[in-house]
Write a protein that holds these residues in place. Structure first.
Motif, PDB file in Angstrom:
ATOM      1  N   ASN A   1       5.827   0.308  -8.514  1.00 41.18           N
ATOM      2  CA  ASN A   1       6.401   1.316  -7.618  1.00 41.18           C
ATOM      3  C   ASN A   1       6.130   0.967  -6.150  1.00 41.18           C
ATOM      4  O   ASN A   1       5.263   0.162  -5.834  1.00 41.18           O
ATOM      5  CB  ASN A   1       5.819   2.691  -7.930  1.00 41.18           C
ATOM      6  CG  ASN A   1       6.479   3.300  -9.143  1.00 41.18           C
ATOM      7  OD1 ASN A   1       7.682   3.127  -9.372  1.00 41.18           O
ATOM      8  ND2 ASN A   1       5.695   3.971  -9.962  1.00 41.18           N
ATOM      9  N   ARG A   2       6.905   1.623  -5.289  1.00 43.85           N
ATOM     10  CA  ARG A   2       6.738   1.374  -3.861  1.00 43.85           C
ATOM     11  C   ARG A   2       5.493   2.076  -3.325  1.00 43.85           C
ATOM     12  O   ARG A   2       5.135   3.152  -3.797  1.00 43.85           O
ATOM     13  CB  ARG A   2       7.967   1.872  -3.085  1.00 43.85           C
ATOM     14  CG  ARG A   2       9.153   0.957  -3.230  1.00 43.85           C
ATOM     15  CD  ARG A   2      10.343   1.470  -2.446  1.00 43.85           C
ATOM     16  NE  ARG A   2      11.512   0.644  -2.726  1.00 43.85           N
ATOM     17  CZ  ARG A   2      11.786  -0.469  -2.045  1.00 43.85           C
ATOM     18  NH1 ARG A   2      11.012  -0.845  -1.058  1.00 43.85           N
ATOM     19  NH2 ARG A   2      12.851  -1.180  -2.358  1.00 43.85           N
ATOM     20  N   MET A   3       4.896   1.477  -2.329  1.00 45.46           N
ATOM     21  CA  MET A   3       3.713   2.077  -1.691  1.00 45.46           C
ATOM     22  C   MET A   3       4.172   2.753  -0.397  1.00 45.46           C
ATOM     23  O   MET A   3       3.964   2.239   0.691  1.00 45.46           O
ATOM     24  CB  MET A   3       2.669   1.003  -1.412  1.00 45.46           C
ATOM     25  CG  MET A   3       2.178   0.327  -2.679  1.00 45.46           C
ATOM     26  SD  MET A   3       1.049  -1.026  -2.354  1.00 45.46           S
ATOM     27  CE  MET A   3      -0.312  -0.156  -1.624  1.00 45.46           C
ATOM     28  N   ASN A  61      -6.221   6.114  -6.636  1.00 46.44           N
ATOM     29  CA  ASN A  61      -7.543   6.658  -6.925  1.00 46.44           C
ATOM     30  C   ASN A  61      -8.178   6.024  -8.159  1.00 46.44           C
ATOM     31  O   ASN A  61      -9.373   5.756  -8.197  1.00 46.44           O
ATOM     32  CB  ASN A  61      -7.418   8.170  -7.121  1.00 46.44           C
ATOM     33  CG  ASN A  61      -8.748   8.812  -7.393  1.00 46.44           C
ATOM     34  OD1 ASN A  61      -9.719   8.529  -6.707  1.00 46.44           O
ATOM     35  ND2 ASN A  61      -8.798   9.661  -8.409  1.00 46.44           N
ATOM     36  N   SER A  62      -7.347   5.751  -9.196  1.00 44.38           N
ATOM     37  CA  SER A  62      -7.968   5.325 -10.445  1.00 44.38           C
ATOM     38  C   SER A  62      -7.294   4.133 -11.111  1.00 44.38           C
ATOM     39  O   SER A  62      -7.837   3.599 -12.069  1.00 44.38           O
ATOM     40  CB  SER A  62      -7.981   6.500 -11.440  1.00 44.38           C
ATOM     41  OG  SER A  62      -6.667   6.946 -11.663  1.00 44.38           O
ATOM     42  N   ASN A  63      -6.137   3.703 -10.662  1.00 41.67           N
ATOM     43  CA  ASN A  63      -5.514   2.555 -11.314  1.00 41.67           C
ATOM     44  C   ASN A  63      -5.675   1.280 -10.479  1.00 41.67           C
ATOM     45  O   ASN A  63      -6.696   0.639 -10.527  1.00 41.67           O
ATOM     46  CB  ASN A  63      -4.038   2.840 -11.609  1.00 41.67           C
ATOM     47  CG  ASN A  63      -3.885   3.857 -12.720  1.00 41.67           C
ATOM     48  OD1 ASN A  63      -4.765   3.997 -13.559  1.00 41.67           O
ATOM     49  ND2 ASN A  63      -2.791   4.586 -12.723  1.00 41.67           N
ATOM     50  N   TYR A  64      -4.634   0.956  -9.699  1.00 42.01           N
ATOM     51  CA  TYR A  64      -4.698  -0.319  -8.969  1.00 42.01           C
ATOM     52  C   TYR A  64      -5.430  -0.227  -7.633  1.00 42.01           C
ATOM     53  O   TYR A  64      -5.864  -1.225  -7.087  1.00 42.01           O
ATOM     54  CB  TYR A  64      -3.283  -0.877  -8.800  1.00 42.01           C
ATOM     55  CG  TYR A  64      -2.702  -1.315 -10.125  1.00 42.01           C
ATOM     56  CD1 TYR A  64      -3.225  -2.421 -10.785  1.00 42.01           C
ATOM     57  CD2 TYR A  64      -1.662  -0.608 -10.730  1.00 42.01           C
ATOM     58  CE1 TYR A  64      -2.729  -2.816 -12.011  1.00 42.01           C
ATOM     59  CE2 TYR A  64      -1.169  -0.999 -11.960  1.00 42.01           C
ATOM     60  CZ  TYR A  64      -1.695  -2.108 -12.602  1.00 42.01           C
ATOM     61  OH  TYR A  64      -1.217  -2.510 -13.814  1.00 42.01           O
ATOM     62  N   LYS A  65      -5.528   0.952  -7.064  1.00 40.15           N
ATOM     63  CA  LYS A  65      -6.356   1.185  -5.868  1.00 40.15           C
ATOM     64  C   LYS A  65      -5.974   0.245  -4.713  1.00 40.15           C
ATOM     65  O   LYS A  65      -6.802  -0.482  -4.176  1.00 40.15           O
ATOM     66  CB  LYS A  65      -7.836   1.024  -6.199  1.00 40.15           C
ATOM     67  CG  LYS A  65      -8.309   1.967  -7.291  1.00 40.15           C
ATOM     68  CD  LYS A  65      -9.766   1.714  -7.618  1.00 40.15           C
ATOM     69  CE  LYS A  65     -10.198   2.548  -8.803  1.00 40.15           C
ATOM     70  NZ  LYS A  65     -11.548   2.247  -9.259  1.00 40.15           N
ATOM     71  N   LEU A  66      -4.683   0.251  -4.375  1.00 40.76           N
ATOM     72  CA  LEU A  66      -4.187  -0.651  -3.334  1.00 40.76           C
ATOM     73  C   LEU A  66      -3.824   0.121  -2.067  1.00 40.76           C
ATOM     74  O   LEU A  66      -3.437   1.291  -2.130  1.00 40.76           O
ATOM     75  CB  LEU A  66      -2.953  -1.413  -3.822  1.00 40.76           C
ATOM     76  CG  LEU A  66      -3.129  -2.255  -5.087  1.00 40.76           C
ATOM     77  CD1 LEU A  66      -1.825  -2.932  -5.455  1.00 40.76           C
ATOM     78  CD2 LEU A  66      -4.233  -3.284  -4.889  1.00 40.76           C
ATOM     79  N   ASN A 116       7.016   0.138   2.356  1.00 38.01           N
ATOM     80  CA  ASN A 116       7.903  -0.608   1.451  1.00 38.01           C
ATOM     81  C   ASN A 116       7.241  -1.755   0.702  1.00 38.01           C
ATOM     82  O   ASN A 116       7.922  -2.554   0.074  1.00 38.01           O
ATOM     83  CB  ASN A 116       9.156  -1.153   2.168  1.00 38.01           C
ATOM     84  CG  ASN A 116      10.139  -0.054   2.464  1.00 38.01           C
ATOM     85  OD1 ASN A 116      10.294   0.863   1.668  1.00 38.01           O
ATOM     86  ND2 ASN A 116      10.783  -0.124   3.614  1.00 38.01           N
ATOM     87  N   ALA A 117       5.925  -1.866   0.779  1.00 38.71           N
ATOM     88  CA  ALA A 117       5.257  -2.862  -0.069  1.00 38.71           C
ATOM     89  C   ALA A 117       5.344  -2.389  -1.521  1.00 38.71           C
ATOM     90  O   ALA A 117       5.534  -1.202  -1.797  1.00 38.71           O
ATOM     91  CB  ALA A 117       3.813  -3.021   0.365  1.00 38.71           C
ATOM     92  N   ILE A 118       5.229  -3.336  -2.467  1.00 40.09           N
ATOM     93  CA  ILE A 118       5.330  -2.997  -3.886  1.00 40.09           C
ATOM     94  C   ILE A 118       3.931  -3.029  -4.513  1.00 40.09           C
ATOM     95  O   ILE A 118       3.195  -4.004  -4.383  1.00 40.09           O
ATOM     96  CB  ILE A 118       6.238  -4.010  -4.631  1.00 40.09           C
ATOM     97  CG1 ILE A 118       7.621  -4.076  -3.956  1.00 40.09           C
ATOM     98  CG2 ILE A 118       6.371  -3.630  -6.100  1.00 40.09           C
ATOM     99  CD1 ILE A 118       8.417  -2.798  -4.004  1.00 40.09           C
ATOM    100  N   CYS A 119       3.600  -1.942  -5.192  1.00 38.24           N
ATOM    101  CA  CYS A 119       2.305  -1.832  -5.883  1.00 38.24           C
ATOM    102  C   CYS A 119       2.326  -2.699  -7.142  1.00 38.24           C
ATOM    103  O   CYS A 119       3.382  -3.056  -7.670  1.00 38.24           O
ATOM    104  CB  CYS A 119       2.055  -0.372  -6.249  1.00 38.24           C
ATOM    105  SG  CYS A 119       0.513  -0.090  -7.145  1.00 38.24           S
ATOM    106  N   THR A 148       2.889   6.531  -7.091  1.00 39.59           N
ATOM    107  CA  THR A 148       2.510   7.021  -8.416  1.00 39.59           C
ATOM    108  C   THR A 148       1.208   7.823  -8.325  1.00 39.59           C
ATOM    109  O   THR A 148       0.254   7.381  -7.697  1.00 39.59           O
ATOM    110  CB  THR A 148       2.278   5.832  -9.364  1.00 39.59           C
ATOM    111  OG1 THR A 148       3.412   4.981  -9.298  1.00 39.59           O
ATOM    112  CG2 THR A 148       2.068   6.301 -10.800  1.00 39.59           C
ATOM    113  N   ASP A 149       1.206   8.987  -8.990  1.00 34.55           N
ATOM    114  CA  ASP A 149       0.009   9.827  -8.969  1.00 34.55           C
ATOM    115  C   ASP A 149      -1.212   9.037  -9.433  1.00 34.55           C
ATOM    116  O   ASP A 149      -1.171   8.322 -10.416  1.00 34.55           O
ATOM    117  CB  ASP A 149       0.188  11.037  -9.903  1.00 34.55           C
ATOM    118  CG  ASP A 149       1.105  12.070  -9.281  1.00 34.55           C
ATOM    119  OD1 ASP A 149       1.383  11.937  -8.062  1.00 34.55           O
ATOM    120  OD2 ASP A 149       1.552  12.968 -10.005  1.00 34.55           O
ATOM    121  N   ASP A 150      -2.296   9.178  -8.723  1.00 31.68           N
ATOM    122  CA  ASP A 150      -3.591   8.620  -9.098  1.00 31.68           C
ATOM    123  C   ASP A 150      -3.685   7.093  -9.029  1.00 31.68           C
ATOM    124  O   ASP A 150      -4.728   6.526  -9.329  1.00 31.68           O
ATOM    125  CB  ASP A 150      -4.017   9.062 -10.514  1.00 31.68           C
ATOM    126  CG  ASP A 150      -4.396  10.528 -10.528  1.00 31.68           C
ATOM    127  OD1 ASP A 150      -4.738  11.053  -9.454  1.00 31.68           O
ATOM    128  OD2 ASP A 150      -4.329  11.140 -11.608  1.00 31.68           O
TER     129      ASP A 150
END
Ligand SMILES: [Zn+2]
Length: 352
Positions: free
Chosen positions: A137-139, A119-124, A130-133, A114-116
């Motif tokens: 969404n997928r990372m 940078n600005s939301n969950y920062k993971l 295939n990890a899940i944010c 996911t855009d940003d």
């Protein structure tokens, strides 16, 4: 001849056609020492299709079992990747070896698609695909996001070694005993680069993310480095652990990233710190450590394979504690009957 080739002087016993020892500088010894830092999954993957064709105890069967295990038995898709393509806890050092031994698998870092979000939301950040944010969404955004490496001088004869302080001439015997050519036994304080380097070789830890609560062998893992997500002028971006890069004129903003537990199906504190398999589940484990989900045919097929009459079979209840887990680890390296060695043979019998 490739520039990366390392020249060695080998002393050969002609009558027995064997190498007695070789002499080399620190570059070759660094490569041999790096074997001590490799995770077992990488050792099996890198050796199983190479001559001399041989398996390492039961380890190849363990590896094959994970390869064919349906992903529904694993807590996350990333669990399978972790076991088949484990990261080396000394990976940052090993990538500076003169010859990097791998099969072309690049270790990358992944952030949310996911855009940003990075940078600005969950920062993971995830070390595995295939990890899940936490946003759902997928990372898997890893293609363009790399850790910046510190600038390193191109290898030349004056360059220092990775584990061994160079320049130095070393002798390596046929059974891989390493010693300086000029003195009788390797002094770690004098010849290895630091105390941390020595610890990395003689008591290596797991890469971050591998340990879990209740693991009977209590193997330690390394701490994560701090990671930063950096936006640059012109909307470029990269992940780095090097704070110098954050303060470079190129960066216009940076965020601290949280590294997720890749074994956790979602990012929360309740599901972290657990193992690879999703329970409850039952498995059949044969003597050679072939592991399959329990079914009505798995046990029978193991019995048929060994051609054992049913009258010769009996059930035992065996227990696994720290001692048995340690014995199983040793047996899985040195025998193809790991369960028998662990649970049935007494130590004196194993010794004989
Ligand atoms: Zn996200």
């Amino acid at each position: 001849m490739e520039n990366n080739n390392i020249s060695l002087k080998a002393v050969v016993d002609k009558s027995n056609n064997r190498v007695v020892f070789v002499e080399s500088n620190e570059k070759f010894v660094d490569i041999v020492f790096s074997f001590l830092t490799m995770p077992m999954g990488s050792v099996v993957r890198l050796t199983r299709n190479r001559p001399p064709a041989a398996s390492i105890g039961c380890m190849n069967n363990l590896y094959n079992s994970v390869e064919i295990l349906d992903k529904r038995y694993l807590r996350t898709e990333a669990c399978k990747t972790m076991l088949l393509y484990p990261r080396n806890g000394a990976g940052n050092e090993c990538k500076n070896l003169k010859l990097v031994i791998n099969d072309g698998v690049q270790m990358r870092y992944f952030v949310c698609e996911t855009d940003d979000c990075a940078n600005s939301n969950y920062k993971l950040l995830s070390h595995y695909r295939n990890a899940i944010c936490r946003c759902g969404n997928r990372m898997n955004w890893g293609r363009e996001v790399k850790e910046r490496e510190p600038t390193r001088v191109v290898f030349d004869d004056q360059d220092e070694g990775v584990f061994v302080k160079g320049p130095i001439q070393l002798t390596i015997s046929y059974e891989l005993q390493v010693m300086p050519s000029s003195t009788p036994d390797l002094d770690a304080t004098q010849h290895l680069r630091s105390k941390e380097t020595t610890a990395m070789l003689v008591s290596p830890k797991l890469a971050p993310g591998f340990s879990y609560e209740g693991q009977p062998l209590n193997i330690e893992e390394y701490m994560h480095q701090p990671y930063y997500y950096v936006i640059t002028q012109g909307s470029g971006h990269f992940v780095t652990s090097d704070e110098m890069l954050i303060h470079s004129g190129e960066a216009i903003s940076s965020s601290v990233l949280t590294v997720i537990d890749p074994k956790s199906p979602c990012y929360d504190n309740l599901s972290t710190g657990r193992g690879f398999l999703k329970g409850p589940a039952m498995f059949t484990i044969t003597d050679d450590l072939t592991i399959t989900p329990l079914s009505s045919v798995t046990g029978l097929s193991a019995i048929r394979k060994l051609k054992v009459p049913f009258s010769d079979l009996e059930e035992h209840i065996v227990y696994v504690g720290k001692e048995e887990a340690s014995r199983l680890l040793v047996a899985s390296f040195v025998s193809e009957t790991a369960l028998t060695n662990t649970f049935l043979l007494k130590e004196s019998e194993q010794g004989s």
